[in-house]
Write an enzyme that holds these catalytic residues in place. Structure first.
Site, short mmCIF file in Angstrom:
data_model
loop_
_atom_site.label_atom_id
_atom_site.label_comp_id
_atom_site.label_asym_id
_atom_site.label_seq_id
_atom_site.Cartn_x
_atom_site.Cartn_y
_atom_site.Cartn_z
N ARG A 191 0.81 -1.22 0.00
CA ARG A 191 0.00 0.00 0.00
C ARG A 191 0.85 1.27 0.00
NH1 ARG A 191 -5.60 -0.75 1.19
NH2 ARG A 191 -5.74 1.48 1.46
N GLY A 239 -5.53 8.57 3.76
CA GLY A 239 -6.51 9.48 3.15
C GLY A 239 -5.95 10.89 3.14
#
Ligand code: F6R
Length: 573
Positions: free
Chosen positions: A27, A100
């Site tokens: 990720r 985010g």
């Protein structure tokens, strides 16, 4: 984008968190960090990948049974030690990890600084730690704008991990006397397969024996699900890289998909009801969309394909079906396209590989690809699974039986590995490569080029074969590699385009089939797959294109699992 893990239980948190970070690294791998609460709150973090950083920082010296960890894909602030997560408040009593973007962080930061808070990083995340000093979690969430998955731990409340999710995935993993919380299931899959998928607006806490979920309506009840992925699926199983392992898993994915063929029938029926199909997706998934567009148009279904981030200009309405394709189901550009389509009354069919993803939740109908977890940053087996789903839908709508034995043919293609490697050796030192194809060979050319450039950093372009002569041909010189997935459809015209390349000395590498005699007269190299149909060749050729990119990358001594600057899940627009 960033990977998040939290653990609370009886075991040594740092050991479990470190293992989870190794599994989460796909990720983001700009920096990593772990915070554990034991005697106090202790944090170790630095820039770099898990394997590098754990050589210098001894994470497992951190003692305590609860903690949080993070792998970062930098958005706000360079990848430095200071900007690595976890981030803390002024008194180092609260540690926060976040995935985010907090869109209003600069206003919040200014306000906090005016009130005497001292910031140590350039990240948007740090505002959350400072806000938590004087406010409770729901109050803080009320102030945040943007997308987030947040997990926080407090020195004074070591028995709980706080969490919140809004448009970035977060999943609770339930163990015996211990619990996990992570951005992705593979992070804790070795420890438990019982999960609770959180929804947008959910917040609460996880303790070792319990958890609480709230949202605007009060207490929220989310079902506990059992995941049937086995934990080995997220391990390398003897392969040097996940990318190679995942390419080799394609035949098994095909086999599983074919077994579940009946499950696709209702979607084939649904597709027939609409006056137009609009695909939307990004990157590799967009190439699947292009493949689907060609297939559906060929049977008279009016179909278009639009890149997720370009969706604003599209005319769409209630008679349209939007098919949104996304491996992760979390790509912000695709989700934003879906939101726009829904506002205009269109129905949404999702094709995704991650159970309970944001995309699945937004969609009216969902097809789940059966590829299992994909860890390498590049999409390989999931691309193949997406194409197969569209191929099967196309066959159903057309009223034809799909080709049987595709998985067997794919296994035969994998045996070309040594030949593909030899070709990779020939092209690995080149600066540019071109991929050309016609019809459904065009999306494949696009995908071949994307795969090669994103992991080997060789400049590559994919384009319709007929377009080459309208400009790019001027770049072809002696030895320039031109890769051509040849198809029975428009065969003669593609051969003519190859002749144009040959005349300029280009090194033509053709993908063709057993018994195609003519191709050998034009191409310098031919990789032959078993003979099948026009629509099926992409399902075989893709393995060659992926293996070619893989070998060039390894020969260039780069990692095909972790290309620079990229992340598996792109949750920013
Ligand atoms: C390339 C690749 C990306 C993704 C794109 C969309 O190998 O993986 O181009 O395809 O970021 O991601 P998903 O499919 O998760 O929406």
């Amino acid at each position: 984008m960033c990977g998040i893990i939290g653990y609370i239980g009886k075991r040594k948190a740092s050991e479990l968190l470190l293992k989870a970070l190794e599994r989460l690294e796909y990720r983001g791998y700009d920096s990593i960090g772990i915070a554990v609460v034991g005697e106090g709150l202790e944090i170790l973090k630095d820039r770099g990948e898990v394997s590098e950083v754990s050589k210098t920082l001894n994470f497992t010296t951190l003692e305590g049974n609860s903690g949080i960890g993070h792998t970062r894909w930098a958005t706000h602030g360079a990848p430095t030690q200071e900007n690595a997560h976890p981030l803390t408040d002024c008194n180092e009593k609260i540690a926060v990890v976040h995935n985010g973007i907090i869109e209003n962080y600069s206003e919040l930061r200014k306000e906090l600084e005016d009130n005497g808070h001292k910031f140590k990083s350039e990240t948007d995340t740090e505002v959350i730690a400072h806000l938590l000093e004087n406010k409770n979690l729901p109050e803080v969430l009320d102030m945040l704008k943007g997308s987030y998955a947040i997990v926080a731990i407090k020195k004074d409340e070591p028995d709980k991990l706080l969490f919140a999710r809004n448009r970035s995935p977060l999943i609770i993993g339930l163990g015996a006397g211990e619990n996990f919380i992570a951005s992705d299931i593979p992070a804790f899959l070795k420890e438990t397969n019982k999960v609770v998928v959180l929804e947008n607006g959910d917040y609460g806490y996880v303790k070792k024996e319990s958890y609480e979920i709230n949202n605007v309506e009060g207490s929220a009840d989310r079902k506990v699900q059992e995941i049937n992925w086995n934990s080995e699926a997220a391990e390398k199983e003897g392969y040097e890289y996940f990318a190679l392992k995942e390419i080799h898993e394609i035949p098994r994915t095909t086999e599983n998909t074919m077994k579940a063929l009946e499950d696709l029938k209702p979607y084939a029926e649904e597709i027939r009801k609409y006056s137009r199909i609009m695909f939307t997706a990004c990157g590799t998934s967009y190439h699947t969309a292009l493949y689907g567009k060609y297939l559906f148009n060929s049977i008279g279904i009016r179909t278009e394909a639009v890149i997720g981030s370009e969706f604003s200009s599209v005319t769409i309405g209630k008679d349209d079906l939007v098919i949104a394709i996304s491996q992760s189901g979390e790509t912000a550009d695709t989700l934003s396209a879906v939101e726009k389509a829904k506002q205009r009354g269109a129905k949404i069919l999702s094709i995704s590989n991650v159970l309970g993803s944001s995309l699945e939740r937004e969609a009216d109908f969902s097809i789940h690809t059966l590829a299992g977890p994909e860890i390498a940053v590049i999409a390989t087996k999931t691309f193949s699974a997406q194409m197969l789903s569209l191929y099967l839908l196309y066959k159903m709508i057309k009223g034809e039986k799909p080709e049987t034995g595709l998985e067997k043919m794919q296994r035969t293609v994998l045996k070309l590995d040594a030949e593909i490697k030899k070709i990779a050796e020939k092209i690995q030192k080149k600066e540019n490569a071109y991929f050309i194809g016609r019809g459904i060979g065009y999306p494949l050319a696009m995908e071949g080029a994307l795969k090669l450039k994103e992991i080997s950093y060789m400049h590559a372009e994919g384009m319709p074969a007929g377009e080459l002569k309208h400009g790019t041909l001027s770049l072809i010189e002696k030895g320039t590699p031109v890769i051509v997935p040849l198809l029975p459809e428009m065969y003669d015209k593609t051969i003519s385009n190859m002749e144009e390349v040959k005349a300029r000395g280009g090194l033509i590498i053709a993908l063709s089939w057993e018994g195609d005699e003519r191709v050998g007269d034009v191409a310098s190299e031919v990789l032959r797959v078993p003979k099948t149909g026009n629509e099926e060749y992409p399902l075989l050729y893709i393995l060659i294109l992926q293996l070619l990119a893989y070998h060039v990358t390894v020969l260039r001594e780069l990692s095909p699992d972790k290309p620079r600057n990229l992340a598996k899940c792109v949750t920013v627009e």
